[in-house]
Motif scaffolding. Structure first.
Motif, PDB file in Angstrom:
ATOM      1  N   ASP A 107      40.185  65.557  37.806  1.00  0.00           N
ATOM      2  CA  ASP A 107      41.477  65.668  37.022  1.00  0.00           C
ATOM      3  C   ASP A 107      41.648  67.215  36.520  1.00  0.00           C
ATOM      4  O   ASP A 107      42.663  67.888  36.452  1.00  0.00           O
ATOM      5  N   LEU A 108      40.360  67.977  36.322  1.00  0.00           N
ATOM      6  CA  LEU A 108      40.687  69.272  35.821  1.00  0.00           C
ATOM      7  C   LEU A 108      39.103  69.814  36.565  1.00  0.00           C
ATOM      8  O   LEU A 108      37.992  69.538  36.627  1.00  0.00           O
ATOM      9  N   LYS A 109      39.733  71.127  37.349  1.00  0.00           N
ATOM     10  CA  LYS A 109      38.652  71.722  38.265  1.00  0.00           C
ATOM     11  C   LYS A 109      38.534  73.259  37.481  1.00  0.00           C
ATOM     12  O   LYS A 109      39.428  73.769  37.346  1.00  0.00           O
ATOM     13  N   ARG A 159      40.986  76.997  43.915  1.00  0.00           N
ATOM     14  CA  ARG A 159      41.174  75.459  43.859  1.00  0.00           C
ATOM     15  C   ARG A 159      41.103  75.143  42.239  1.00  0.00           C
ATOM     16  O   ARG A 159      41.530  74.185  42.133  1.00  0.00           O
ATOM     17  N   ASP A 161      41.645  74.974  38.498  1.00  0.00           N
ATOM     18  CA  ASP A 161      42.792  74.897  37.538  1.00  0.00           C
ATOM     19  C   ASP A 161      42.646  76.137  36.406  1.00  0.00           C
ATOM     20  O   ASP A 161      43.574  76.687  35.878  1.00  0.00           O
TER      21      ASP A 161
END
Length: 191
Positions: A107-109, A159, A161
């Motif tokens: 969900d969070l990178k 990639r 976030d």
């Protein structure tokens, strides 16, 4: 949240991934958390790839190649936990944002970025505490690690976030990310 919030943390060798991951886990300790460290999924030494260094021709066990990690076992464990009652799942390692299945489940990178000169100094300090010599550490870094970083790790930065500065103290980034996750958890929103 009805499903666990999955955070993927990637970055170069000795960039601060594990430090940030451990700190985030402590910051979120009131939530139900499961953390996966990719380093714990190294294949046995006899099953890791051996590679010839591109410049020197020396042969090395290639611990920075995707084939050195038992990705099948990691993914089996990781995806099994997604079905359990955790609030947050953290997965960190060199290849977290490289592997498509893991990347897509996040969900969070996050990518912890740090200049190569600082990473090599950290790597020397760390690996010397493991009993390796200065020459052993620097030879493998110069002959293999930096090439694998350019091949597999650095491209995954795009990639992410968020890209975190691995050279700075982590407090501010940690506070912001932990607050975001706690808010998402308390409001029932998953990002």
């Amino acid at each position: 949240m009805t499903k666990a919030y999955v955070i993927g943390i990637a970055g170069g060798s000795a960039s601060g991934k594990s430090t940030f991951s451990d700190s985030l886990e402590k910051e979120l300790q009131t939530l139900r958390i499961q953390t996966f460290h990719m380093d714990k999924y190294f294949k046995p030494k006899e099953n890791r790839p051996v590679t010839e260094a591109p410049i020197t021709g020396k042969i090395y066990m290639d611990d920075n190649h995707p084939e050195t990690v038992d990705l099948a076992k990691l993914k089996e464990d990781f995806f099994a936990v997604l079905e359990e009652q955790y609030d947050v799942i953290i997965i960190e390692g060199l290849l977290t944002l490289w592997d498509k299945d893991i990347y897509q489940a996040c969900d969070l990178k996050l990518f912890v970025d740090c200049k190569a000169d600082e990473r090599i100094v950290r790597r020397i300090r760390r690996n010397m505490t493991w009993g390796l010599t200065y020459d052993q550490i620097t030879d493998v870094y110069l002959d293999m690690v930096r090439y694998r970083h350019d091949e597999y790790v650095e491209p995954t930065k795009w990639r992410a976030d968020l890209i975190l500065n691995g050279s700075l103290p982590i407090r501010q980034a940690l506070d912001i990310i932990a607050c975001y996750i706690k808010t998402a958890h308390s409001t029932g929103k998953d990002g």
